[in-house]
Design an enzyme around this catalytic site. Structure first.
Site, PDB file in Angstrom:
ATOM      1  N   ASN A 278       1.169 -14.245   8.978  1.00 29.74           N
ATOM      2  CA  ASN A 278      -0.112 -14.906   8.689  1.00 29.74           C
ATOM      3  C   ASN A 278      -0.012 -15.642   7.375  1.00 29.74           C
ATOM      4  O   ASN A 278       0.649 -15.158   6.445  1.00 29.74           O
ATOM      5  CB  ASN A 278      -1.245 -13.875   8.490  1.00 29.74           C
ATOM      6  CG  ASN A 278      -1.703 -13.241   9.775  1.00 29.74           C
ATOM      7  OD1 ASN A 278      -1.726 -13.874  10.829  1.00 29.74           O
ATOM      8  ND2 ASN A 278      -2.059 -11.972   9.695  1.00 29.74           N
TER       9      ASN A 278
ATOM     10  N   LYS B 116       1.287  -8.352   8.353  1.00 32.18           N
ATOM     11  CA  LYS B 116       1.926  -7.039   8.131  1.00 32.18           C
ATOM     12  C   LYS B 116       3.374  -7.022   8.604  1.00 32.18           C
ATOM     13  O   LYS B 116       4.224  -6.397   7.980  1.00 32.18           O
ATOM     14  CB  LYS B 116       1.138  -5.932   8.848  1.00 32.18           C
ATOM     15  CG  LYS B 116      -0.218  -5.697   8.236  1.00 32.18           C
ATOM     16  CD  LYS B 116      -0.836  -4.395   8.681  1.00 32.18           C
ATOM     17  CE  LYS B 116      -0.246  -3.221   7.955  1.00 32.18           C
ATOM     18  NZ  LYS B 116      -0.529  -3.192   6.518  1.00 32.18           N
ATOM     19  N   GLY B 117       3.663  -7.712   9.702  1.00 36.82           N
ATOM     20  CA  GLY B 117       5.039  -7.737  10.202  1.00 36.82           C
ATOM     21  C   GLY B 117       5.964  -8.408   9.198  1.00 36.82           C
ATOM     22  O   GLY B 117       7.006  -7.867   8.813  1.00 36.82           O
TER      23      GLY B 117
ATOM     24  N   ASN C  89       5.476  -8.941   6.060  1.00 33.57           N
ATOM     25  CA  ASN C  89       5.566  -8.167   4.814  1.00 33.57           C
ATOM     26  C   ASN C  89       6.568  -7.019   4.935  1.00 33.57           C
ATOM     27  O   ASN C  89       7.368  -6.778   4.022  1.00 33.57           O
ATOM     28  CB  ASN C  89       4.191  -7.603   4.431  1.00 33.57           C
ATOM     29  CG  ASN C  89       3.260  -8.663   3.880  1.00 33.57           C
ATOM     30  OD1 ASN C  89       3.683  -9.761   3.518  1.00 33.57           O
ATOM     31  ND2 ASN C  89       1.978  -8.351   3.829  1.00 33.57           N
TER      32      ASN C  89
ATOM     33  N   ASN D 214      -1.953   5.037   6.686  1.00 32.40           N
ATOM     34  CA  ASN D 214      -2.484   5.463   5.394  1.00 32.40           C
ATOM     35  C   ASN D 214      -3.580   6.492   5.689  1.00 32.40           C
ATOM     36  O   ASN D 214      -3.859   6.784   6.857  1.00 32.40           O
ATOM     37  CB  ASN D 214      -2.969   4.272   4.543  1.00 32.40           C
ATOM     38  CG  ASN D 214      -4.151   3.531   5.150  1.00 32.40           C
ATOM     39  OD1 ASN D 214      -4.878   4.077   5.983  1.00 32.40           O
ATOM     40  ND2 ASN D 214      -4.339   2.289   4.745  1.00 32.40           N
TER      41      ASN D 214
ATOM     42  N   ASP E  63      -2.252  -4.550  -8.538  1.00 33.81           N
ATOM     43  CA  ASP E  63      -2.578  -5.123  -7.222  1.00 33.81           C
ATOM     44  C   ASP E  63      -1.869  -4.292  -6.154  1.00 33.81           C
ATOM     45  O   ASP E  63      -0.648  -4.334  -6.037  1.00 33.81           O
ATOM     46  CB  ASP E  63      -2.098  -6.590  -7.175  1.00 33.81           C
ATOM     47  CG  ASP E  63      -2.449  -7.268  -5.857  1.00 33.81           C
ATOM     48  OD1 ASP E  63      -2.983  -6.591  -4.950  1.00 33.81           O
ATOM     49  OD2 ASP E  63      -2.174  -8.478  -5.727  1.00 33.81           O
TER      50      ASP E  63
ATOM     51  N   ALA F 295      -0.392  -4.702   0.117  1.00 31.87           N
ATOM     52  CA  ALA F 295       0.918  -4.528   0.770  1.00 31.87           C
ATOM     53  C   ALA F 295       1.750  -3.375   0.202  1.00 31.87           C
ATOM     54  O   ALA F 295       2.942  -3.290   0.466  1.00 31.87           O
ATOM     55  CB  ALA F 295       1.731  -5.821   0.760  1.00 31.87           C
ATOM     56  N   ALA F 296       1.122  -2.460  -0.527  1.00 30.32           N
ATOM     57  CA  ALA F 296       1.850  -1.264  -0.995  1.00 30.32           C
ATOM     58  C   ALA F 296       2.389  -0.490   0.200  1.00 30.32           C
ATOM     59  O   ALA F 296       3.540  -0.048   0.211  1.00 30.32           O
ATOM     60  CB  ALA F 296       0.935  -0.369  -1.830  1.00 30.32           C
ATOM     61  N   GLY F 297       1.539  -0.351   1.218  1.00 33.76           N
ATOM     62  CA  GLY F 297       1.949   0.389   2.409  1.00 33.76           C
ATOM     63  C   GLY F 297       3.114  -0.290   3.118  1.00 33.76           C
ATOM     64  O   GLY F 297       4.042   0.383   3.598  1.00 33.76           O
ATOM     65  N   ASP F 298       3.077  -1.614   3.204  1.00 30.18           N
ATOM     66  CA  ASP F 298       4.175  -2.334   3.877  1.00 30.18           C
ATOM     67  C   ASP F 298       5.472  -2.218   3.075  1.00 30.18           C
ATOM     68  O   ASP F 298       6.564  -2.107   3.655  1.00 30.18           O
ATOM     69  CB  ASP F 298       3.802  -3.810   4.078  1.00 30.18           C
ATOM     70  CG  ASP F 298       2.643  -3.957   5.052  1.00 30.18           C
ATOM     71  OD1 ASP F 298       2.538  -3.139   5.974  1.00 30.18           O
ATOM     72  OD2 ASP F 298       1.831  -4.895   4.881  1.00 30.18           O
TER      73      ASP F 298
ATOM     74  N   ARG G 143       2.748  -5.339  -9.811  1.00 28.69           N
ATOM     75  CA  ARG G 143       2.815  -6.802  -9.849  1.00 28.69           C
ATOM     76  C   ARG G 143       1.774  -7.376  -8.905  1.00 28.69           C
ATOM     77  O   ARG G 143       1.433  -6.759  -7.892  1.00 28.69           O
ATOM     78  CB  ARG G 143       4.193  -7.277  -9.372  1.00 28.69           C
ATOM     79  CG  ARG G 143       5.347  -6.634 -10.083  1.00 28.69           C
ATOM     80  CD  ARG G 143       6.624  -7.040  -9.388  1.00 28.69           C
ATOM     81  NE  ARG G 143       7.768  -6.344  -9.916  1.00 28.69           N
ATOM     82  CZ  ARG G 143       8.955  -6.294  -9.328  1.00 28.69           C
ATOM     83  NH1 ARG G 143       9.155  -6.914  -8.174  1.00 28.69           N
ATOM     84  NH2 ARG G 143       9.960  -5.648  -9.865  1.00 28.69           N
TER      85      ARG G 143
ATOM     86  N   SER H   9       5.478  -9.523  -4.540  1.00 28.44           N
ATOM     87  CA  SER H   9       5.547  -8.385  -5.475  1.00 28.44           C
ATOM     88  C   SER H   9       6.586  -7.348  -5.053  1.00 28.44           C
ATOM     89  O   SER H   9       6.768  -6.345  -5.733  1.00 28.44           O
ATOM     90  CB  SER H   9       4.177  -7.700  -5.550  1.00 28.44           C
ATOM     91  OG  SER H   9       3.925  -6.955  -4.368  1.00 28.44           O
TER      92      SER H   9
HETATM   93  P1  ADP Z   1      -1.911   0.940   2.107  1.00 28.72           P
HETATM   94  O1  ADP Z   1      -1.331  -0.085   1.213  1.00 28.72           O
HETATM   95  O2  ADP Z   1      -1.464   0.803   3.522  1.00 28.72           O
HETATM   96  O3  ADP Z   1      -3.388   1.123   1.984  1.00 28.72           O
HETATM   97  P2  ADP Z   1      -1.488   3.281   0.403  1.00 28.72           P
HETATM   98  O4  ADP Z   1      -2.625   2.830  -0.451  1.00 28.72           O
HETATM   99  O5  ADP Z   1      -1.508   4.687   0.887  1.00 28.72           O
HETATM  100  O6  ADP Z   1      -1.257   2.344   1.684  1.00 28.72           O
HETATM  101  O7  ADP Z   1      -0.139   3.035  -0.447  1.00 28.72           O
HETATM  102  C1  ADP Z   1       1.133   3.160   0.136  1.00 28.72           C
HETATM  103  C2  ADP Z   1       2.079   3.789  -0.854  1.00 28.72           C
HETATM  104  O8  ADP Z   1       2.159   2.941  -2.011  1.00 28.72           O
HETATM  105  C3  ADP Z   1       1.672   5.157  -1.380  1.00 28.72           C
HETATM  106  O9  ADP Z   1       2.137   6.187  -0.536  1.00 28.72           O
HETATM  107  C4  ADP Z   1       2.338   5.181  -2.742  1.00 28.72           C
HETATM  108  O10 ADP Z   1       3.704   5.552  -2.602  1.00 28.72           O
HETATM  109  C5  ADP Z   1       2.273   3.717  -3.179  1.00 28.72           C
HETATM  110  N1  ADP Z   1       1.103   3.472  -4.044  1.00 28.72           N
HETATM  111  C6  ADP Z   1      -0.091   2.962  -3.679  1.00 28.72           C
HETATM  112  N2  ADP Z   1      -0.941   2.901  -4.715  1.00 28.72           N
HETATM  113  C7  ADP Z   1      -0.246   3.369  -5.779  1.00 28.72           C
HETATM  114  C8  ADP Z   1      -0.549   3.571  -7.180  1.00 28.72           C
HETATM  115  N3  ADP Z   1      -1.760   3.271  -7.697  1.00 28.72           N
HETATM  116  N4  ADP Z   1       0.430   4.092  -7.971  1.00 28.72           N
HETATM  117  C9  ADP Z   1       1.650   4.400  -7.481  1.00 28.72           C
HETATM  118  N5  ADP Z   1       1.997   4.237  -6.192  1.00 28.72           N
HETATM  119  C10 ADP Z   1       1.061   3.741  -5.356  1.00 28.72           C
END
Ligand code: ADP
Length: 306
Positions: free
Chosen positions: A11, A40-41, A43, A182, A239, A242-245, A278, A284
């Site tokens: 996307n 998501k894919g 990422n 998540n 920020d 995309a932490a989960g991805d 980042r 990031s």
């Molecule tokens: P999503 O991005 O899908 O909502 P999460 O918020 O659970 O998923 O974040 C995915 C992973 O990213 C977490 O399991 C953790 O390892 C990392 N993460 C997310 N937020 C933080 C944070 N504030 N500090 C450190 N690690 C984080």
């Protein structure tokens, strides 16, 4: 090298930054506009490629300027796009309004992603070469299910991120090896707010589950072992998009390399913690050398049996 195939979405994120989101019928003046390659894919593909795997993407971009940019962004991170189709019509877009409090409202228009309705022989041959197939829910459910079933038949591990949250068909769950929701998605799937109890409920559907818990880390549960959590490195998040991805991409790479599950979760946590420090989504995401450096500097992450 670990080989990963992603069957998923691309996307273009169209992001407007505004002091306050407009109400219905209202017009507001924004401060800034950015176009950011996402989906998501894509990422997860970028995350896995930067984490050190050989990654190929199956999906579709549109026959428009966004499509060319989405493809180039994947290639720029080393993702093979030979089997990424170019469909007639527009690319998938996500229209995002971010307000000054960090809240957002999003409209996703699937565009080209919606044209990916089945796999062909080339896709199947590619999946056959992979250590893992990564799937999410931004393509039609029918093709996600077909992809997972194909991988299962070929003995390739299937890793499903059940996002955006929606009910999962039993045929898809039956061919999912590892489910990575998540905590909100885990609650939506099970109706259970507590992640430990939700994980136990999910194990009746799939053999292995990792629930990501944001800053609280992640929880691993499998039918044949005791559940445990891995804490996230304590960092200043700017920020979390995309932490989960990032986490899933890095986790798949570590597991593909045959690392022990706890170590794989801890390494993925180091990757995700770098990404939240980042701005941006795929921009990031850390490279392998950065993940290794950050991971090595941690003085032993907590790993707790629960
Ligand atoms: P999503 O991005 O899908 O909502 P999460 O918020 O659970 O998923 O974040 C995915 C992973 O990213 C977490 O399991 C953790 O390892 C990392 N993460 C997310 N937020 C933080 C944070 N504030 N500090 C450190 N690690 C984080």
């Amino acid at each position: 090298m670990t080989s990963i195939v992603v069957l998923g979405s691309t996307n273009m994120d169209l992001v407007a930054f505004v002091p306050k989101a407009p109400a219905r019928g209202e017009t507001v003046t924004g401060r800034e506009f950015r176009t950011i390659p996402g989906g998501k894919g894509a990422n997860q593909a970028v995350a896995a490629a930067r984490a050190g795997a050989d990654v190929s993407m199956i999906g579709a971009v549109g026959a428009d300027d966004f499509g060319a940019r989405l493809r180039a962004a994947l290639e720029g991170s080393g993702v093979d796009t030979d089997l990424l189709r170019t469909a007639e019509g527009p690319s998938g877009t996500a229209h995002i309004v971010v307000d000054d409090e960090g809240g957002n409202a999003i409209v996703v228009v699937p565009g080209a992603n919606g044209t990916v309705t089945s796999l062909d022989h080339g896709d199947e041959a590619l999946i056959a070469t992979a250590d893992a197939l990564l799937l999410q829910l931004e393509l039609p459910l029918s093709v996600v299910t077909e992809g997972a079933a194909t991988a299962r038949r070929l003995g390739v591990r299937t890793v499903l991120t059940p996002a955006p949250a929606q009910p999962l068909p039993p045929e898809l769950l039956a061919v999912t090896d590892l489910l990575v929701p998540n905590e909100h998605e885990a609650a939506a799937l099970t109706g259970i707010a507590d992640p430990h109890a939700a994980a136990a409920a999910l194990l009746t559907l799939v053999p292995e589950v990792v629930i990501t818990l944001g800053a609280a880390g992640s929880l691993h549960a499998a039918r044949d072992s005791e559940a445990f959590t891995v804490s996230a490195p304590r960092v200043r998040a700017v920020d979390t998009t995309a932490a989960g991805d990032t986490f899933v991409g890095a986790l798949a790479v570590a597991l593909g390399e045959g690392r022990a599950v706890r170590e794989a979760l801890a390494w993925a946590s180091s990757a995700a913690a770098l990404s939240v420090q980042r701005e941006g989504a795929s921009s990031s995401m850390p490279y392998r050398s950065e993940i290794d450096a950050a991971h090595g500097s941690l003085t032993g992450q907590e790993v707790d049996a629960v």
